[in-house]
Design a protein around this motif. Structure first.
Motif, PDB file in Angstrom:
ATOM      1  N   MET A   1      -2.399  24.496 -36.465  1.00  0.00           N
ATOM      2  CA  MET A   1      -2.566  23.680 -35.255  1.00  0.00           C
ATOM      3  C   MET A   1      -1.381  22.738 -35.123  1.00  0.00           C
ATOM      4  N   ASN A   2      -0.865  22.608 -33.909  1.00  0.00           N
ATOM      5  CA  ASN A   2       0.329  21.810 -33.698  1.00  0.00           C
ATOM      6  C   ASN A   2       0.047  20.325 -33.546  1.00  0.00           C
ATOM      7  N   ALA A   3      -1.038  19.990 -32.880  1.00  0.00           N
ATOM      8  CA  ALA A   3      -1.318  18.583 -32.590  1.00  0.00           C
ATOM      9  C   ALA A   3      -1.792  17.881 -33.852  1.00  0.00           C
ATOM     10  N   ARG A   4      -1.127  16.804 -34.229  1.00  0.00           N
ATOM     11  CA  ARG A   4      -1.534  16.105 -35.436  1.00  0.00           C
ATOM     12  C   ARG A   4      -1.442  14.604 -35.248  1.00  0.00           C
ATOM     13  N   SER A   5      -2.171  14.073 -34.285  1.00  0.00           N
ATOM     14  CA  SER A   5      -2.341  12.634 -34.213  1.00  0.00           C
ATOM     15  C   SER A   5      -3.473  12.265 -35.147  1.00  0.00           C
ATOM     16  N   VAL A 106      -4.343  11.101 -25.456  1.00  0.00           N
ATOM     17  CA  VAL A 106      -3.331  10.509 -26.330  1.00  0.00           C
ATOM     18  C   VAL A 106      -3.990   9.851 -27.545  1.00  0.00           C
ATOM     19  N   ASP A 107      -5.076   9.145 -27.315  1.00  0.00           N
ATOM     20  CA  ASP A 107      -5.743   8.430 -28.401  1.00  0.00           C
ATOM     21  C   ASP A 107      -6.536   9.350 -29.321  1.00  0.00           C
ATOM     22  N   HIS A 108      -7.008  10.480 -28.784  1.00  0.00           N
ATOM     23  CA  HIS A 108      -7.868  11.385 -29.558  1.00  0.00           C
ATOM     24  C   HIS A 108      -7.409  12.834 -29.374  1.00  0.00           C
ATOM     25  N   GLN A 109      -6.151  13.057 -29.642  1.00  0.00           N
ATOM     26  CA  GLN A 109      -5.565  14.368 -29.392  1.00  0.00           C
ATOM     27  C   GLN A 109      -6.216  15.462 -30.223  1.00  0.00           C
ATOM     28  N   ARG A 182       9.465  11.878 -24.880  1.00  0.00           N
ATOM     29  CA  ARG A 182      10.258  10.990 -24.020  1.00  0.00           C
ATOM     30  C   ARG A 182       9.399  10.067 -23.163  1.00  0.00           C
ATOM     31  N   LEU A 183       8.120  10.406 -22.961  1.00  0.00           N
ATOM     32  CA  LEU A 183       7.249   9.589 -22.128  1.00  0.00           C
ATOM     33  C   LEU A 183       6.311   8.736 -22.970  1.00  0.00           C
ATOM     34  N   SER A 184       6.174   7.485 -22.579  1.00  0.00           N
ATOM     35  CA  SER A 184       5.194   6.624 -23.234  1.00  0.00           C
ATOM     36  C   SER A 184       3.794   7.015 -22.789  1.00  0.00           C
ATOM     37  N   ARG A 185       2.807   6.448 -23.408  1.00  0.00           N
ATOM     38  CA  ARG A 185       1.407   6.697 -23.046  1.00  0.00           C
ATOM     39  C   ARG A 185       1.169   6.390 -21.566  1.00  0.00           C
ATOM     40  N   GLY A 186       1.668   5.244 -21.121  1.00  0.00           N
ATOM     41  CA  GLY A 186       1.483   4.864 -19.727  1.00  0.00           C
ATOM     42  C   GLY A 186       2.257   5.742 -18.776  1.00  0.00           C
ATOM     43  N   GLN A 187       3.473   6.114 -19.144  1.00  0.00           N
ATOM     44  CA  GLN A 187       4.289   6.980 -18.286  1.00  0.00           C
ATOM     45  C   GLN A 187       3.665   8.362 -18.152  1.00  0.00           C
ATOM     46  N   LEU A 188       3.119   8.866 -19.239  1.00  0.00           N
ATOM     47  CA  LEU A 188       2.464  10.169 -19.191  1.00  0.00           C
ATOM     48  C   LEU A 188       1.247  10.123 -18.271  1.00  0.00           C
ATOM     49  N   ALA A 189       0.455   9.054 -18.381  1.00  0.00           N
ATOM     50  CA  ALA A 189      -0.716   8.910 -17.522  1.00  0.00           C
ATOM     51  C   ALA A 189      -0.308   8.857 -16.056  1.00  0.00           C
TER      52      ALA A 189
END
Length: 206
Positions: A1-5, A106-109, A182-189
């Motif tokens: 699995m790629n996502a690892r938050s 973002v918080d619970h990827q 490249r995008l912050s949490r807010g920018q992505l939203a």
């Protein structure tokens, strides 16, 4: 699995090892998938015994169902809070719902990826419950889109399909988002909100 938050979903509930078990299960499912994860591995990650784990939950399937239920509860709470603070117009409501969804991802990827990839292993009442919760989330977006189409805010001639397309695009974010991107949490939203409004053929807010 790629996502690892960080695979942390449940805060301390005050009920013994509950939070540790659920977060350990999420991490195990996120790392190894449903079939690759074992109850023994979950117990070890949670710092408890295998027998105590089985006292808490009778099967790996039930454990997956409980993890996904907690994730859906958190998403529903965030959407509800966002809409409570949004304006009454459809564009504002859509924008805030999308932003809340993206922030959840973002918080619970890991939870989002597990929800997408491992739900196929649930059956019976566990699967039916999860489907009902997902339908409720979809209904939130469908209602917003229907409002916007009715008052002329959204020009799409395909409101139901458009609402599903928005949700599909949002769910896909979990597969490619990177905390060091490249995008912050807010920018992505904000990016995803603009995409959603464009898909619905709505004028973008200045």
């Amino acid at each position: 699995m790629n996502a690892r938050s960080p695979a942390t979903l449940v805060a301390d509930t005050g009920r013994g090892n509950e939070a540790a078990i659920l977060n350990a299960a999420l991490d195990a499912f996120g790392t190894h998938g449903f079939h690759g994860a074992s109850m023994r591995d979950v117990a070890k990650r949670a710092g408890t015994s295998l027998s105590n784990l089985y006292n808490y939950v009778p099967s790996k399937s039930r454990l997956l169902a409980e993890v996904l239920r907690r994730a859906n509860d958190e998403l529903a709470a965030r959407l509800g809070a966002a809409l409570a603070d949004a304006g009454d117009d459809a564009a504002s409501r859509l924008r805030e719902a999308v932003r809340a969804y993206v922030r959840f991802i973002v918080d619970h990827q890991v939870a989002m990826v597990v929800s997408t990839n491992e739900v196929r292993y649930l059956t019976g009442a566990d699967r039916a419950g999860l489907v009902a919760e997902r339908d409720a989330t979809q209904a939130v977006f469908e209602d917003i889109v229907a409002q916007g189409v009715a008052d002329g805010t959204f020009a799409t001639p395909y409101p139901d399909d458009a609402a599903r397309a928005v949700l599909t695009a949002l769910s896909a974010v979990a597969g490619w988002y990177r905390a060091d991107g490249r995008l912050s949490r807010g920018q992505l939203a904000e990016q995803q909100a603009r995409y959603a409004l464009a898909l619905l053929e709505a004028p973008l807010a200045r």
